[in-house]
Every structure is written in structure tokens, then in C-alpha cells.
Design a protein around this motif. Structure first.
Motif, PDB file in Angstrom:
ATOM      1  N   THR A  72       0.818  -1.223   0.000  1.00 50.21           N
ATOM      2  CA  THR A  72       0.000   0.000   0.000  1.00 50.21           C
ATOM      3  C   THR A  72       0.848   1.268   0.000  1.00 50.21           C
ATOM      4  O   THR A  72       0.299   2.370   0.134  1.00 50.21           O
ATOM      5  CB  THR A  72      -0.931   0.012   1.227  1.00 50.21           C
ATOM      6  OG1 THR A  72      -0.171  -0.265   2.406  1.00 50.21           O
ATOM      7  CG2 THR A  72      -2.023  -1.034   1.083  1.00 50.21           C
ATOM      8  N   ARG A  81      -7.191   4.047   6.822  1.00 48.00           N
ATOM      9  CA  ARG A  81      -6.334   3.710   7.963  1.00 48.00           C
ATOM     10  C   ARG A  81      -4.880   3.821   7.549  1.00 48.00           C
ATOM     11  O   ARG A  81      -4.558   3.927   6.376  1.00 48.00           O
ATOM     12  CB  ARG A  81      -6.652   2.287   8.429  1.00 48.00           C
ATOM     13  CG  ARG A  81      -8.108   2.094   8.869  1.00 48.00           C
ATOM     14  CD  ARG A  81      -8.457   0.621   9.007  1.00 48.00           C
ATOM     15  NE  ARG A  81      -8.242  -0.092   7.761  1.00 48.00           N
ATOM     16  CZ  ARG A  81      -8.288  -1.411   7.639  1.00 48.00           C
ATOM     17  NH1 ARG A  81      -8.516  -2.158   8.705  1.00 48.00           N
ATOM     18  NH2 ARG A  81      -8.088  -1.990   6.471  1.00 48.00           N
ATOM     19  N   GLU A  86      -3.684  -1.172   6.363  1.00 45.57           N
ATOM     20  CA  GLU A  86      -4.294  -1.492   5.071  1.00 45.57           C
ATOM     21  C   GLU A  86      -3.512  -2.617   4.382  1.00 45.57           C
ATOM     22  O   GLU A  86      -4.087  -3.564   3.836  1.00 45.57           O
ATOM     23  CB  GLU A  86      -4.315  -0.247   4.173  1.00 45.57           C
ATOM     24  CG  GLU A  86      -5.132   0.922   4.700  1.00 45.57           C
ATOM     25  CD  GLU A  86      -6.623   0.746   4.506  1.00 45.57           C
ATOM     26  OE1 GLU A  86      -7.035  -0.177   3.772  1.00 45.57           O
ATOM     27  OE2 GLU A  86      -7.390   1.543   5.092  1.00 45.57           O
ATOM     28  N   ASP A  89      -3.993  -6.136   6.066  1.00 44.13           N
ATOM     29  CA  ASP A  89      -5.232  -6.820   5.689  1.00 44.13           C
ATOM     30  C   ASP A  89      -5.108  -7.486   4.320  1.00 44.13           C
ATOM     31  O   ASP A  89      -5.625  -8.587   4.096  1.00 44.13           O
ATOM     32  CB  ASP A  89      -6.395  -5.839   5.700  1.00 44.13           C
ATOM     33  CG  ASP A  89      -6.908  -5.545   7.101  1.00 44.13           C
ATOM     34  OD1 ASP A  89      -6.403  -6.167   8.065  1.00 44.13           O
ATOM     35  OD2 ASP A  89      -7.806  -4.694   7.232  1.00 44.13           O
ATOM     36  N   THR A 182      -3.797   9.446   8.924  1.00 44.80           N
ATOM     37  CA  THR A 182      -3.021   8.212   9.079  1.00 44.80           C
ATOM     38  C   THR A 182      -1.568   8.486   9.447  1.00 44.80           C
ATOM     39  O   THR A 182      -0.786   7.548   9.587  1.00 44.80           O
ATOM     40  CB  THR A 182      -3.028   7.399   7.766  1.00 44.80           C
ATOM     41  OG1 THR A 182      -2.210   8.051   6.770  1.00 44.80           O
ATOM     42  CG2 THR A 182      -4.422   7.218   7.224  1.00 44.80           C
TER      43      THR A 182
END
Length: 215
Positions: A72, A81, A86, A89, A182
Motif C-alpha cells: 500500500t 487507515r 491497510e 489486511d 493516518t
């Protein structure tokens, strides 16, 4: 029983299993070249550190955790987030789809979520600690002296840095600008404070003092 197949990559012995090959492909598809080189170097450094320290660990978990830890980290990031969560996940779903059991899936998640928090990651399970160590070595030089010069040269020649400091700084600043919510409780805060005009992160003091209690 764990698949024992291995191969040499930049002089380092790494696992050569289906899930590791898929993780490499997954990372390469989603990372700019400089960033792909970074995650591979991080994996190789983590593997080398494990060998130097004679650590027993799950080689596939470390491979997945290091290779996917920055999926990411890019100019399209918008949150909501922090990028580590991120990414964790995404890595967790990859591990589930690959058939890893619940414990291994959780270790992969922790490897990614804590990749930029060495004050915690270095003290967790061997897999998380190794991922953190390999990543920190490549980003800030933590433990640089542990890797012999010949091995360091082989790794950085096979997977060159390609102006990583400059490119990462640009990406970090974009992330601060695009998703400032974030960036106040991780290292992005420092890049925002130094390079992003008008960036004003919230203070932990204010969070405590503004809590909805009398005292």
C-alpha cells in the motif's frame, strides 16, 4: 510438513515453494520497481540475519511478510487507515487464500502491520522480529554491520536501490497530504513535519486532555 525446496537468490538460500513464488509475483505486480527491489532486499536481509543468529522460524511467513509489507506504499494511497494496517489486511487475505492456518495468517498480519514500528516488532515472535529487522536494515541501516560486504554487494547489485531514499520521501509526503489522519502516530509524521507545508499533526497530549471524563 513444511516444504523444504530452496534456491539461491543473490547468493542467499531462500525457500522455493508455490506460496513464496506467488508472493513474489503479487509484490511485483503491485510495487514500483524500486519498491519491489526494497521488499526483496528486506526478505534477503531477514533471511541472512536468521542464519547469522541461528534462529528457527517459519520461512514462508517471513517471505510473505517482507515481500508484501509495502503493497500500500504508493501514490494512490488515500487511507482511511494507516498504510501498514491497510497492507496487513491485504497480506492476511493473501495468506488465507494460500491456505495458511490461523496462527501463520496472524503472524503475517503482524509482520506487515508492525513493519515500521521496530520498538515493538523486534520483540515479538521470531518471524515478526526477523521481518522487522530485515526491513529496518534496508531502510535505515539497522544492523548493517551484520551482513558481510560480499553478501551486501551481491544483494544490492541484484536488486539495486534506484534512488529509494528520494522516491520513498516523495511517496511519504504524498501520503501525509492525502491522508493526514493516518500520519500522526507513525514515522510519516516526521516526513510531514519536515517536508509538507502546513502540516500540523494532532498532539497525544490533546487526545488525553480532551477525553470526555472529569479527571
Amino acid at each position: 510438513m513444511e516444504d523444504q525446496r530452496t534456491r539461491f537468490l543473490a547468493g542467499v538460500v531462500v525457500p522455493d515453494t508455490d506460496v513464496v513464488r506467488r508472493a513474489l509475483e503479487f509484490a511485483e505486480d503491485r510495487c514500483e520497481t524500486y519498491l519491489f527491489n526494497h521488499v526483496v532486499r528486506s526478505w534477503l536481509f531477514a533471511t541472512s540475519i536468521a542464519s547469522i543468529q541461528n534462529v528457527e522460524y517459519d520461512r514462508e511467513v517471513v517471505a510473505i511478510g517482507t515481500l508484501l509489507h509495502d503493497v500500500t506504499l504508493n501514490m494512490s494511497f488515500r487511507g482511511p487507515r494507516r498504510f501498514e494496517v491497510e497492507g496487513a489486511d491485504i497480506a492476511r487475505q493473501f495468506a488465507i487464500d494460500a491456505g495458511l492456518d490461523a496462527r501463520r495468517v496472524q503472524l503475517v498480519w503482524d509482520c506487515v502491520a508492525l513493519n515500521s514500528t521496530p520498538s515493538i516488532g523486534l520483540y515479538k515472535e521470531a518471524e515478526v522480529s526477523l521481518c522487522t529487522a530485515g526491513i529496518c536494515l534496508d531502510v535505515v541501516g539497522l544492523g548493517y554491520e551484520k551482513i558481510c560486504a560480499v553478501e551486501m554487494k551481491a544483494i544490492t547489485t541484484a536488486f539495486p536501490r534506484l534512488e529509494m531514499k528520494k522516491r520513498m520521501t516523495k511517496c511519504f509526503c504524498h501520503m501525509v497530504e492525502a491522508a493526514p489522519q493516518t500520519a500522526h502516530d507513525n514515522f510519516l509524521r516526521d516526513f510531514g513535519a519536515r517536508y509538507v507545508s502546513g502540516y500540523s499533526p494532532p498532539s497525544s497530549v490533546d487526545f488525553v486532555m480532551n477525553a470526555p471524563f472529569d479527571s
